[in-house]
Scaffold this active site. Structure first.
Site, PDB file in Angstrom:
ATOM      1  N   ARG A  17       0.828  -1.212   0.000  1.00 56.66           N
ATOM      2  CA  ARG A  17       0.000   0.000   0.000  1.00 56.66           C
ATOM      3  C   ARG A  17       0.868   1.271   0.000  1.00 56.66           C
ATOM      4  O   ARG A  17       0.559   2.256   0.667  1.00 56.66           O
ATOM      5  CB  ARG A  17      -0.958   0.011   1.206  1.00 56.66           C
ATOM      6  CG  ARG A  17      -1.856  -1.213   1.283  1.00 56.66           C
ATOM      7  CD  ARG A  17      -2.765  -1.337   0.073  1.00 56.66           C
ATOM      8  NE  ARG A  17      -3.628  -2.518   0.172  1.00 56.66           N
ATOM      9  CZ  ARG A  17      -3.378  -3.697  -0.420  1.00 56.66           C
ATOM     10  NH1 ARG A  17      -2.280  -3.852  -1.159  1.00 56.66           N
ATOM     11  NH2 ARG A  17      -4.211  -4.708  -0.285  1.00 56.66           N
ATOM     12  N   SER A  41     -11.190  -2.887   2.412  1.00 59.73           N
ATOM     13  CA  SER A  41     -10.529  -3.123   3.701  1.00 59.73           C
ATOM     14  C   SER A  41     -10.291  -1.789   4.385  1.00 59.73           C
ATOM     15  O   SER A  41      -9.656  -0.898   3.812  1.00 59.73           O
ATOM     16  CB  SER A  41      -9.193  -3.844   3.487  1.00 59.73           C
ATOM     17  OG  SER A  41      -9.398  -5.098   2.880  1.00 59.73           O
ATOM     18  N   GLU A  82      -6.586   2.181   6.041  1.00 58.16           N
ATOM     19  CA  GLU A  82      -6.265   2.102   4.614  1.00 58.16           C
ATOM     20  C   GLU A  82      -7.147   3.091   3.861  1.00 58.16           C
ATOM     21  O   GLU A  82      -6.814   3.546   2.774  1.00 58.16           O
ATOM     22  CB  GLU A  82      -6.493   0.679   4.102  1.00 58.16           C
ATOM     23  CG  GLU A  82      -5.970   0.430   2.709  1.00 58.16           C
ATOM     24  CD  GLU A  82      -5.950  -1.047   2.355  1.00 58.16           C
ATOM     25  OE1 GLU A  82      -6.567  -1.411   1.341  1.00 58.16           O
ATOM     26  OE2 GLU A  82      -5.331  -1.833   3.081  1.00 58.16           O
TER      27      GLU A  82
END
Length: 311
Positions: free
Chosen positions: A186, A236, A306
């Site tokens: 990420r 998520s 996230e």
């Protein structure tokens, strides 16, 4: 969508006229509700919502915002975004609505930033090009996926990218090879340096389309079985902490189903915060904060969102 009339904020009038001269009257929307442009289906109005249709227009729109000193945000599909209930004071540059070109040369696929991962994986499958199967259920755009090195089921963008064509903060464009993008979990140099992704080229492999379809069908089945796809969310909610699984931490903390207003921890997968109906951004933020605090209190692990927050 909102009408492209006059903005109620006088200081934005000169910019609004300038933007209309760049992208056309119909591609500048005023007070556009961001709930219509995020997978959470949450978010108040953006002062100006601009849809550029080519690389030059993206460059010129951002340049105009900078000249006028007005904040701007480059939007893809809004699949990892929580926009404040008050909206966004500035300009949303919506690249996913206009930059949707695709071309294929042998085993390379070139996609503009607004192409969805689902569309790209479907096209690759039809052409017998393997590598993007992991992305078939990720709801974002190519641009956003490169920005965060999106991944699922053991694959990620770093595995298949050849290069990315970007617009730098200083206004120049550059094609950057994948090994210079610092892609990690990420994470990317694109995000670190505030670049705007304009297009990406993928290096894929020739495989029987039926085998590719089988893999995609299996991943879709697994995703539908385990994830709360029937409710609006931003995927998520938290990044995976090293050595742990978010869903297990949240479940073990007794927070599965925890709810504030219209936002709740999913009962199907505790790693997701979902909009169960009429959720506000404040509701979602309250759920996220409570989950972070409780997981940290009980297990000493601080979960990092996230989800990206805007406004």
């Amino acid at each position: 969508m909102s009408e492209s009339g006059t903005t109620g904020d006088d200081h934005l009038q000169p910019l609004a006229w300038k933007l209309r001269s760049i992208v056309g009257e119909d591609n500048v929307l005023v007070n556009e509700p961001m709930s219509e442009h995020t997978s959470f289906e949450i978010g108040g109005p953006a002062d100006l919502f601009v849809i550029p249709e080519d690389f030059d227009e993206v460059h010129d729109v951002i340049d105009a915002c900078k000249q006028e000193g007005v904040p701007y945000f480059v939007l893809g599909r809004g699949s990892d975004l929580l926009v404040a209930d008050e909206g966004y004071r500035g300009v949303i540059v919506a690249v996913a609505d206009g930059l949707v070109g695709v071309s294929v040369d042998d085993d390379e696929m070139w996609c503009q930033a607004g192409v969805t991962l689902r569309e790209a994986s479907e096209m690759a499958c039809e052409l017998g090009l393997s590598g993007l199967e992991f992305a078939c259920g990720i709801p974002g755009s190519i641009g956003g996926a490169c920005f965060m090195n999106a991944g699922a089921y053991g694959g990620c963008m770093a595995d298949v990218l050849k290069n990315v064509h970007v617009l730098h903060q200083d206004g120049h464009e550059e094609t950057i090879p994948v090994d210079e993008l610092d892609l990690g979990y990420r994470h990317s140099r694109i995000a670190d340096e505030g670049m705007v992704v304009l297009s990406a080229t993928f290096d894929l492999d020739r495989v029987d389309p039926e085998k590719i379809r089988e893999t995609m069908d299996e991943l879709t089945r697994r995703r539908e079985e385990k994830q709360p796809l029937e409710l609006p969310s931003a995927g998520s909610t938290f990044k995976r902490p090293e050595g742990y699984f978010v869903g297990k931490l949240v479940t073990d903390a007794g927070l599965r189903g925890y709810q504030v207003g219209g936002a709740a921890v999913s009962k199907k997968h505790a790693g997701f915060v979902v909009n169960v109906g009429g959720a506000t951004a404040a509701d979602v933020r309250a759920v996220i904060a409570h989950v972070q605090d409780e997981v940290e209190r009980q297990f000493g692990v601080r979960l990092e969102p996230e989800v990206r927050f805007l406004g």
